[in-house]
Each structure stands twice: as structure tokens, then as C-alpha cells.
Scaffold this motif. Structure first.
Motif, PDB file in Angstrom:
ATOM      1  N   ILE A 152      67.356  82.134  32.114  1.00  0.00           N
ATOM      2  CA  ILE A 152      66.457  83.220  31.692  1.00  0.00           C
ATOM      3  C   ILE A 152      66.745  84.469  32.524  1.00  0.00           C
ATOM      4  O   ILE A 152      66.895  85.569  31.989  1.00  0.00           O
ATOM      5  N   ALA A 153      66.877  84.291  33.826  1.00  0.00           N
ATOM      6  CA  ALA A 153      67.142  85.435  34.705  1.00  0.00           C
ATOM      7  C   ALA A 153      68.492  86.075  34.375  1.00  0.00           C
ATOM      8  O   ALA A 153      68.627  87.300  34.359  1.00  0.00           O
ATOM      9  N   ALA A 155      70.074  85.981  31.480  1.00  0.00           N
ATOM     10  CA  ALA A 155      69.977  86.661  30.184  1.00  0.00           C
ATOM     11  C   ALA A 155      69.224  87.974  30.360  1.00  0.00           C
ATOM     12  O   ALA A 155      69.683  89.038  29.918  1.00  0.00           O
ATOM     13  N   ASP A 156      68.092  87.930  31.045  1.00  0.00           N
ATOM     14  CA  ASP A 156      67.278  89.138  31.198  1.00  0.00           C
ATOM     15  C   ASP A 156      67.954  90.155  32.115  1.00  0.00           C
ATOM     16  O   ASP A 156      67.761  91.354  31.970  1.00  0.00           O
ATOM     17  N   ASP A 158      71.041  90.670  32.045  1.00  0.00           N
ATOM     18  CA  ASP A 158      72.200  91.098  31.257  1.00  0.00           C
ATOM     19  C   ASP A 158      73.527  90.876  31.993  1.00  0.00           C
ATOM     20  O   ASP A 158      74.426  91.711  31.970  1.00  0.00           O
ATOM     21  N   ARG A 185      66.744  85.183  23.737  1.00  0.00           N
ATOM     22  CA  ARG A 185      66.625  86.335  24.637  1.00  0.00           C
ATOM     23  C   ARG A 185      67.779  87.318  24.532  1.00  0.00           C
ATOM     24  O   ARG A 185      67.734  88.372  25.159  1.00  0.00           O
ATOM     25  N   LYS A 186      68.846  86.959  23.789  1.00  0.00           N
ATOM     26  CA  LYS A 186      70.014  87.849  23.734  1.00  0.00           C
ATOM     27  C   LYS A 186      70.372  88.148  22.278  1.00  0.00           C
ATOM     28  O   LYS A 186      69.999  87.401  21.370  1.00  0.00           O
ATOM     29  N   SER A 228      77.791  89.947  28.074  1.00  0.00           N
ATOM     30  CA  SER A 228      76.578  90.742  28.302  1.00  0.00           C
ATOM     31  C   SER A 228      76.401  91.646  27.081  1.00  0.00           C
ATOM     32  O   SER A 228      77.191  91.570  26.129  1.00  0.00           O
TER      33      SER A 228
END
Ligand SMILES: C[S@@+](CC[C@H](N)C(=O)[O-])C[C@H]1O[C@@H](n2cnc3c(N)ncnc32)[C@H](O)[C@@H]1O
Length: 253
Positions: A152-153, A155-156, A158, A185-186, A228
Motif C-alpha cells: 500500500i505504501a 503504491a501510494d 508511487d 490503488r494504481k 510508477s
């Protein structure tokens, strides 16, 4: 007794991806310790004792190596790729941290190697041109909740993501769970590559997107690279392409 211990990275496969320093430590060794698959890459010679072990017993292997070095032997512990990345260097230092105090006086060298992500990136063009992270999907040595938090981190944040140990024959659900999380999330058009056995004869590169990647193609010899928001495809003839993550960051998404 002046023994020594070198923790040596063999690179991701072919001999040409092994450093001259790695080779000279192997040539000078009296004992070589490692996972049997990696020991197969070391030429047999007289006066070199081989201590092969199975997978998943890194701590015992580290103890064997340290005890031998303490007896005055010149020991090489081998790892695939780089010994500091999901590999034997951490196991050896863990053993030193809690083991015989005399081990702290040993002559210990970590000899860097080309990691799988370097070899994969080189094949693909420049996918790691900007910030990236490496995550092991194996939940043998850490809980799945930690892996989820890191995905999650990543992905968030980037980051370009390199997934090591993405799946084995039996360990399949993690890669599916990881991708459903990343998909939530992406951007689904994000480039994804499965790079299998890079540098070996059976090397295979499979290009896809986050939406359409075939996760059945992923195995223990693969590294999975996820772009990314800035990672771009430079299409070439046929199905061939380069991946580019530029060094500048143009757009915040
Ligand atoms: C236990 S980790 C060891 C990583 C190693 N220390 C390194 O720096 O590359 C093993 C994982 O590395 C990746 N890997 C190692 N060699 C590879 C290769 N030739 N091609 C693709 N992935 C590779 C795979 O994800 C595999 O499951």
C-alpha cells in the motif's frame, strides 16, 4: 588461526555477471558454503571443500560458515544475486550478533553482486530510472499484514516496485492478493513485466499491464516489476518494447 569469511554474491545467473572480486574470493577459498543450486555454479577443484545445503536453512548455514572460519579456514558463503538483498549477509550477521563473541574478531567481507532487479532492469531499458523499492512477497519470514502495508505504501508513494520471491508452486495466493491490492490503488494501464530466469538459457520476459497480467506465469524464478505513474513504454517492432521511468517527475497523480 587467521580464518576469514567472505559472503559472496554470484549474480543472477551467468558467469559473466559475476564480479572479478567474487571470482578471486572463490579462487582463494578453502571451503565454500551455500544452497546446493548456487554451489553448482562453482567449478570443482582440489583443495576446495564444498558444504552444500538445502533451501530454507540459512541460519544453520551461517553457523557452519562461522565455525569453519573460526577454525582458521578461508570460507566463502555464496548467495545468488547480491548477498545483502534477501540473502545470506543478513543471516551471517544475525548469527554473529547472538553467537560466540570471538566471531566479532573474524575477518568478514561482504562481496557485492548484481541483484536480480539490476539484471531485469538492464533487459527492459530504464525502468528503475527514478525512485523504486524492492519487496519480497514471501510470508515465510514476515507476516502477510506487513507485506500488505508495504505494498500500500509503495503504491501510494508511487514507487516502481520490484517483487522478489513472488510465488512458488505451492505459495500462490500471495501474488493474487498483492495484485488485487495494487489494482485498487494504481492505474490499471500501469506497465507490468514478469522477468523469468534472466540471464539463463530459458529467460523469458512477459510484458503486460496491471489489468491484464497473467499471474499463472509467475514463479519462483521470476521477478515482477510494476511501473510508477511515470513509467512509459517505448514500443519497438513486434511485441518488443523498452520501459522508461524518467529521472524527472512531471506530474503528481
Ligand atoms: C531469495 S531471493 C534472492 C535475491 C538475490 N539475493 C538477488 O539479489 O537477486 C530469490 C528471488 O530473486 C529473484 N531472482 C533471482 N535470480 C533471478 C533471475 N535470474 N531472474 C529473475 N529473478 C531472479 C526471484 O524473484 C527469486 O524468487
Amino acid at each position: 588461526l587467521n580464518g576469514s569469511l567472505a559472503i559472496v554474491g554470484l549474480g543472477p545467473g551467468p558467469a559473466r555477471w559475476m564480479t572479478p572480486e567474487a571470482m578471486s574470493f572463490i579462487e582463494a577459498a578453502t571451503d565454500v558454503v551455500g544452497y546446493e543450486k548456487y554451489l553448482d555454479r562453482i567449478p570443482h577443484r582440489q583443495n576446495l571443500i564444498r558444504h552444500a545445503s538445502g533451501n530454507g536453512i540459512e541460519q544453520e548455514r551461517a553457523l557452519v560458515a562461522l565455525r569453519l572460519a573460526n577454525l582458521g579456514r578461508h570460507v566463502v558463503v555464496v548467495s545468488g544475486g547480491d548477498p545483502g538483498i534477501f540473502a545470506m549477509a543478513a543471516s551471517v550477521f544475525e548469527a554473529i550478533e547472538t553467537g560466540d563473541p570471538t566471531w566479532r574478531t573474524l575477518d568478514v567481507t561482504v562481496v557485492p553482486g548484481i541483484s536480480a532487479m539490476h539484471a531485469v532492469a538492464a533487459r527492459l531499458g530504464a525502468p528503475l530510472g527514478h525512485d523504486f523499492c524492492a519487496i519480497s512477497l514471501s510470508d515465510i519470514l514476515k507476516p502477510w499484514t506487513v507485506i500488505e502495508r508495504r505494498l500500500i505504501a509503495a503504491a501510494d508513494g508511487d514507487f516502481v516496485i520490484a517483487l522478489y520471491n513472488p510465488a512458488s508452486k505451492r505459495r500462490r495466493h500471495q501474488i493474487h492478493q498483492a495484485f488485487s491490492l495494487l489494482r485498487s490503488r494504481k492505474d490499471l494501464a500501469t506497465p507490468v513485466t514478469i522477468a523469468r530466469s534472466v540471464g539463463h538459457e530459458n529467460e523469458q520476459i512477459i510484458h503486460a499491464t496491471l489489468a491484464d497480467i497473467d499471474l499463472e506465469q509467475v514463479d519462483m524464478s521470476s521477478l515482477v516489476l510494476i511501473g510508477s505513474s511515470q513509467t512509459r513504454i517505448i514500443q519497438r517492432s513486434g511485441n518488443s518494447r523498452w520501459l522508461l521511468t524518467p529521472r524527472h517527475y512531471s506530474e503528481v497523480r
